[in-house]
Design a protein around this motif. Structure first.
Motif, mmCIF file in Angstrom:
data_model
loop_
_atom_site.group_PDB
_atom_site.id
_atom_site.type_symbol
_atom_site.label_atom_id
_atom_site.label_comp_id
_atom_site.label_asym_id
_atom_site.label_seq_id
_atom_site.Cartn_x
_atom_site.Cartn_y
_atom_site.Cartn_z
ATOM 1 N N GLY A 62 -12.880 -39.038 -3.952
ATOM 2 C CA GLY A 62 -13.439 -39.248 -5.281
ATOM 3 C C GLY A 62 -14.392 -40.417 -5.344
ATOM 4 O O GLY A 62 -15.004 -40.674 -6.386
ATOM 5 N N PRO A 64 -8.947 -42.073 -13.432
ATOM 6 C CA PRO A 64 -9.707 -42.255 -14.680
ATOM 7 C C PRO A 64 -10.686 -43.419 -14.549
ATOM 8 O O PRO A 64 -10.527 -44.292 -13.693
ATOM 9 C CB PRO A 64 -8.618 -42.549 -15.708
ATOM 10 C CG PRO A 64 -7.490 -43.127 -14.911
ATOM 11 C CD PRO A 64 -7.537 -42.439 -13.580
ATOM 12 N N GLN A 88 -2.906 -39.820 -8.374
ATOM 13 C CA GLN A 88 -4.056 -39.313 -9.131
ATOM 14 C C GLN A 88 -5.287 -39.011 -8.276
ATOM 15 O O GLN A 88 -6.167 -38.277 -8.711
ATOM 16 C CB GLN A 88 -4.445 -40.328 -10.208
ATOM 17 C CG GLN A 88 -3.422 -40.450 -11.326
ATOM 18 C CD GLN A 88 -3.837 -41.492 -12.352
ATOM 19 O OE1 GLN A 88 -4.663 -41.234 -13.217
ATOM 20 N NE2 GLN A 88 -3.268 -42.685 -12.227
ATOM 21 N N LYS A 120 -1.894 -44.528 -8.766
ATOM 22 C CA LYS A 120 -3.230 -44.230 -8.250
ATOM 23 C C LYS A 120 -3.163 -43.238 -7.093
ATOM 24 O O LYS A 120 -4.003 -42.344 -6.978
ATOM 25 C CB LYS A 120 -3.927 -45.519 -7.811
ATOM 26 C CG LYS A 120 -4.338 -46.441 -8.946
ATOM 27 C CD LYS A 120 -5.077 -47.668 -8.414
ATOM 28 C CE LYS A 120 -5.533 -48.564 -9.557
ATOM 29 N NZ LYS A 120 -6.247 -49.768 -9.035
ATOM 30 N N PRO A 122 -7.927 -37.292 -6.092
ATOM 31 C CA PRO A 122 -9.210 -38.001 -6.197
ATOM 32 C C PRO A 122 -9.744 -38.122 -7.617
ATOM 33 O O PRO A 122 -10.947 -38.310 -7.816
ATOM 34 C CB PRO A 122 -10.130 -37.093 -5.379
ATOM 35 C CG PRO A 122 -9.612 -35.712 -5.671
ATOM 36 C CD PRO A 122 -8.120 -35.862 -5.817
ATOM 37 N N ASN A 123 -8.848 -38.006 -8.598
ATOM 38 C CA ASN A 123 -9.293 -37.938 -10.000
ATOM 39 C C ASN A 123 -8.811 -39.136 -10.804
ATOM 40 O O ASN A 123 -8.197 -38.991 -11.862
ATOM 41 C CB ASN A 123 -8.784 -36.633 -10.636
ATOM 42 C CG ASN A 123 -9.308 -35.409 -9.920
ATOM 43 O OD1 ASN A 123 -10.514 -35.257 -9.741
ATOM 44 N ND2 ASN A 123 -8.395 -34.535 -9.498
ATOM 45 N N ARG A 164 -16.110 -44.162 -11.111
ATOM 46 C CA ARG A 164 -15.773 -43.777 -9.739
ATOM 47 C C ARG A 164 -15.785 -45.000 -8.826
ATOM 48 O O ARG A 164 -16.668 -45.869 -8.943
ATOM 49 C CB ARG A 164 -16.778 -42.750 -9.212
ATOM 50 C CG ARG A 164 -16.651 -41.382 -9.843
ATOM 51 C CD ARG A 164 -17.734 -40.461 -9.345
ATOM 52 N NE ARG A 164 -17.587 -40.142 -7.921
ATOM 53 C CZ ARG A 164 -18.474 -39.446 -7.225
ATOM 54 N NH1 ARG A 164 -19.579 -38.994 -7.811
ATOM 55 N NH2 ARG A 164 -18.265 -39.190 -5.948
#
Length: 403
Positions: A159, A135, A130, A127, A132-133, A138
């Motif tokens: 994010g 999966p 990854q 995490k 601010p993207n 949000r």
């Protein structure tokens, strides 16, 4: 050797000796003069400013304490392992603030980014990589509608989506499986639809971490301890405001697991979301020194000094006909300290506070102050002692010229 040759030699010895002495004197290495200090303001054509306002970032915050400069200078000649340094500095700061854990950040805005990131990722490395993207849906951060402010963009940087709520019932209804944190902006306390205590109670009921942004909320010094006692999980204060640490430093402290996660999202770890927000070793040492000095200072004496500064400037200004001054203490929560409010009969002194501000800023030295409607506001807490009379004289001269 003949007698006359000996006598001749004796007669020239004093002369020769003198010549040798003078030659030696001419070739003596002179004591080097200290190199003149470089005036970087002059060299770069930057205007020094007297801050008769408050701790604004665009005015470079506040001036660092001598203890902070000493910490910076004395540690700049050696390298350090940044993981170890953050461990040790964070540990000492946590001891001073009576919390589980703490860290130095690059300002309070960085602390909000890291605190939010910590609530989203925990210690999950996948995490962390990854952000601010992430999966899926949000992550959501709850804020009171009346607490929205410019700096909550730091939340969105991770994010996360900000969910606005109004009142306790609204907060209860907004919490769901995507909720990762609840953020309280302390400067908006008086506009709150939910009290500190109720905010914390509801979040704890749902096992949601709470974060309070109190960046500019010292003095009083008690605020450094107040919010963790209320039960907030994370707290941030700016280091470069009234704590007088490095302008680009801040404090994040609270729950150990969240601080651990925040650090994993920060430099010197490579490539997490907080990597561009690195803090150098001198700032860490400086922030430690600043907090220690701030906690140890005589805050009552400092407050009395501020009051005397305001009265001193006021006495000078009131020698101008129709000028009235009043020492006003901002009730806070942010910037809770005394300032001098100045007003005058504008039919007799034909200038307005906004014009006085322009004249102060464009003069030499440049002075920045504030106003509220038709009242000039002179801040005193950021003035050096040698600047008090300079400010008083300049304002007086401007008012006299308008008579």
């Amino acid at each position: 050797m003949k007698r006359r040759d000996i006598l001749k030699g004796l007669t020239i010895l004093p002369l020769t000796s003198g010549l040798i002495g003078r030659a030696a004197a001419l070739h003596t290495i002179p004591t080097p003069k200290p190199a003149p200090k470089r005036d970087f303001f002059k060299e770069l054509d930057v205007t020094p400013v007297i801050n008769a306002g408050v701790t604004m970032t665009f005015l470079s915050g506040s001036l660092m304490l001598p203890e902070v400069l000493e910490a910076i200078n004395s540690t700049s000649h050696d390298f350090a392992n940044m993981y170890e340094l953050q461990d040790k500095v964070g540990g000492k700061i946590a001891e001073m603030l009576h919390v589980e854990a703490a860290m130095v950040t690059s300002g309070a805005s960085c602390a909000i980014v890291l605190g939010t990131a910590a609530a989203i990722t925990g210690t999950d490395q996948s995490k962390i990589k990854q952000l601010p993207n992430l999966p899926g849906p949000r992550p959501e951060v709850i804020m009171q509608k009346t607490h929205r402010y410019l700096f909550d963009q730091a939340v969105s940087t991770t994010g996360a989506k900000i969910i606005e709520v109004d009142g306790s019932e609204g907060m209860e209804n907004a919490i769901n499986s995507n909720t990762v944190m609840a953020l309280f902006f302390n400067a908006s306390e008086k506009k709150s639809s939910i009290t500190h205590e109720e905010f914390v109670r509801i979040a704890k009921k749902h096992n949601i971490p709470t974060f309070i942004d109190a960046a500019a909320d010292v003095p009083p010094v008690e605020n450094l301890f107040k919010f963790q006692k209320m039960g907030f999980d994370l707290v941030t204060f700016s280091g470069g405001k009234m704590i007088h640490g490095p302008q680009s430093a801040g404090l994040l402290f609270g729950r150990k697991d969240l601080i651990t996660a925040a650090r994993l999202n920060h430099s010197p770890n490579e490539a997490p979301i907080g990597r561009p927000m690195k803090v150098n070793k001198e700032e860490m040492f400086g922030m430690y020194a600043a907090l220690k000095a701030y906690l140890e200072k005589d805050h009552h004496k400092e407050w009395d000094d501020w009051l005397q500064r305001a009265k001193r400037i006021g006495s000078t200004l009131e020698t101008v006909s129709t000028v009235k001054t009043e020492v006003v203490v901002n009730p806070g929560p942010a910037n809770a300290f005394p300032s001098l409010y100045v007003s005058w009969d504008q039919t007799k002194i034909k200038t307005k506070p906004k014009d006085v501000l322009v004249a102060l800023k464009s003069g030499t030295p440049s002075i920045v102050a504030n106003r509220h409607d038709d009242t000039l506001i002179i801040g005193v807490v950021l003035l050096r002692p040698d600047q008090i009379d300079v400010v008083a004289s300049r304002v007086k001269a401007i008012l006299q010229q308008a008579v």
